[in-house]
Structure formats: C-alpha cells, structure tokens
Design an enzyme around this catalytic site. Structure first.
Site, PDB file in Angstrom:
ATOM      1  N   HIS A  75       0.864  -1.180   0.000  1.00 12.92           N
ATOM      2  CA  HIS A  75       0.000   0.000   0.000  1.00 12.92           C
ATOM      3  C   HIS A  75       0.899   1.228   0.000  1.00 12.92           C
ATOM      4  O   HIS A  75       1.938   1.250   0.676  1.00 12.92           O
ATOM      5  CB  HIS A  75      -0.891   0.040   1.238  1.00 12.92           C
ATOM      6  N   GLY A 153     -10.449  -5.224   2.837  1.00 19.39           N
ATOM      7  CA  GLY A 153     -11.119  -4.967   1.574  1.00 19.39           C
ATOM      8  C   GLY A 153     -10.221  -5.120   0.367  1.00 19.39           C
ATOM      9  O   GLY A 153      -9.698  -6.198   0.108  1.00 19.39           O
ATOM     10  N   CYS A 171       1.117 -11.246  -3.250  1.00 18.87           N
ATOM     11  CA  CYS A 171      -0.046 -12.143  -3.247  1.00 18.87           C
ATOM     12  C   CYS A 171       0.330 -13.626  -3.257  1.00 18.87           C
ATOM     13  O   CYS A 171      -0.490 -14.475  -3.608  1.00 18.87           O
ATOM     14  CB  CYS A 171      -0.976 -11.838  -4.421  1.00 18.87           C
TER      15      CYS A 171
END
Length: 209
Positions: A75, A153, A171
C-alpha cells in the site's frame, strides 16, 4: 451503504479504527460502510505468508502482519484502498469476494479499462483479485469476516510507484506482474483517470452513497 472518503491514513491508525468500525456495525450503531483512503508506504501480509516473500530489510519498507486473508501486498501513495464494513447477516447469502471483484470490474470498465476475474485452479495459489485479460494483476482483495461483519477490503493501483512490487512476492504468486491504471492508460494512449474518478466509479458500482 454509506460512503466515507478519507485522505492518507497511517496503516496502524486505520487498523485500530477498523476494529472500532466493525464493533459499531456489530452493535447496530452504524450502517454498512465503504471507507476509501490511502496509506503511506507499507507492506501488509496475512498469517499464511512465507517470510521469504517479504522484502529484505534493506528495501526500507515497513512490514505489518494483519488479520485478513491473502498474502503480502503493498500500500502506498497513488493507490486507492477500500475497506468494507458490511453486515452479511442483513445481506443474506452472498459471496462477498466475488461481489467485490465484479464491482471493481464494472467500475473500472466504466472508465475504459476492460478487466476480468480469474477462478483459482484446485491446489493452486489464490487468484482472487482483478486482472487484465493478458494476466496482469491490477487490484488485490483480502478480507476478514468476524461475527458476520466484513473488514479489510481491496486496493487499486491507480498510479503508485510500481518498482516497489519488484522487492517482494506479491499475493503469494511468484510469477505475478502487478500493473497500474497509469501503465494501462499509457499502453492505450488514453488519459489516466483521477483518483476522484476512480473513487466515484467504485462507490457507485458497490452501491455506496
């Protein structure tokens, strides 16, 4: 669902606030909410993440273990984060992750970016998220459900520093190529949508007002 627009929020502050948002929803003190925000640079990772997937200390990016599904993700500025605090008891049976995937595909498609979701083959690493048709990943999704209420989210790479994704395994997928709307816009010779445009499109698609 209520839309709540925030600016840049430190990750630890957002995580603390999110616990409060969940409690408010569980206790019926707030309606379903979609929080839209960004974070200073940070890599978050779920409990199943292999430590070798994380960046070396020399990369200088803070890492934080979090209580959501999924593996390591970045992020930072230029990336839009959406936190969903939704009571699934009131919505009835729903595949919340697929609903988010389809909502993001619809929203970003309305801005001129054709995208797809992918089914995960049995025994393979999760392909949850939103992808380009040629297999690059644009949006990551990692959620938690506690007492019937969702938290955490999704993230959408609008125009972040994409070199950060070269410092770790995103991921849990060794061969994944992460991409941004800015890169896709350059390939198609179209304007990069503003973060406001992206926020509005996603909120509209997910039914947040």
């Amino acid at each position: 669902m209520q839309r709540v627009d925030l600016g840049e929020v430190e990750y630890d502050v957002a995580a603390k606030n999110m616990r409060g948002w969940v409690e408010e929803r569980v206790e019926g003190k707030a309606e379903d909410r979609l929080f839209l925000l960004s974070h200073p640079p940070v890599i978050t990772y779920g409990p199943r993440t292999i430590l070798d997937d994380l960046p070396v200390e020399a990369a200088g990016i803070p890492t934080v273990e979090v209580d959501r599904g999924g593996f390591a993700t970045y992020h930072g500025p230029g990336q839009l984060v959406g936190y969903l605090v939704v009571d699934l008891h009131r919505r009835g049976p729903v595949d919340i992750v697929r609903w988010v995937e389809n909502g993001l595909i619809e929203a970003l498609g309305s801005l001129g970016f054709p995208l797809v979701r992918r089914d995960t083959p049995k025994g393979a690493s999760s392909l949850v998220g939103v992808w380009t048709p040629d297999g690059r990943k644009l949006c990551s999704i990692g959620m938690r459900i506690r007492r019937g209420v969702t938290s955490h989210g999704f993230s959408v790479n609008v125009a972040p520093d994409m070199t950060v994704f070269h410092t770790f395994t995103s991921c849990g997928l060794q061969d994944v190529t992460m991409v941004s709307l800015a890169e896709l816009a350059a390939e198609r010779d179209i304007a990069v949508p503003s973060e406001t445009d992206v926020r509005d499109a996603i909120a509209n698609s997910l039914g947040a007002r």
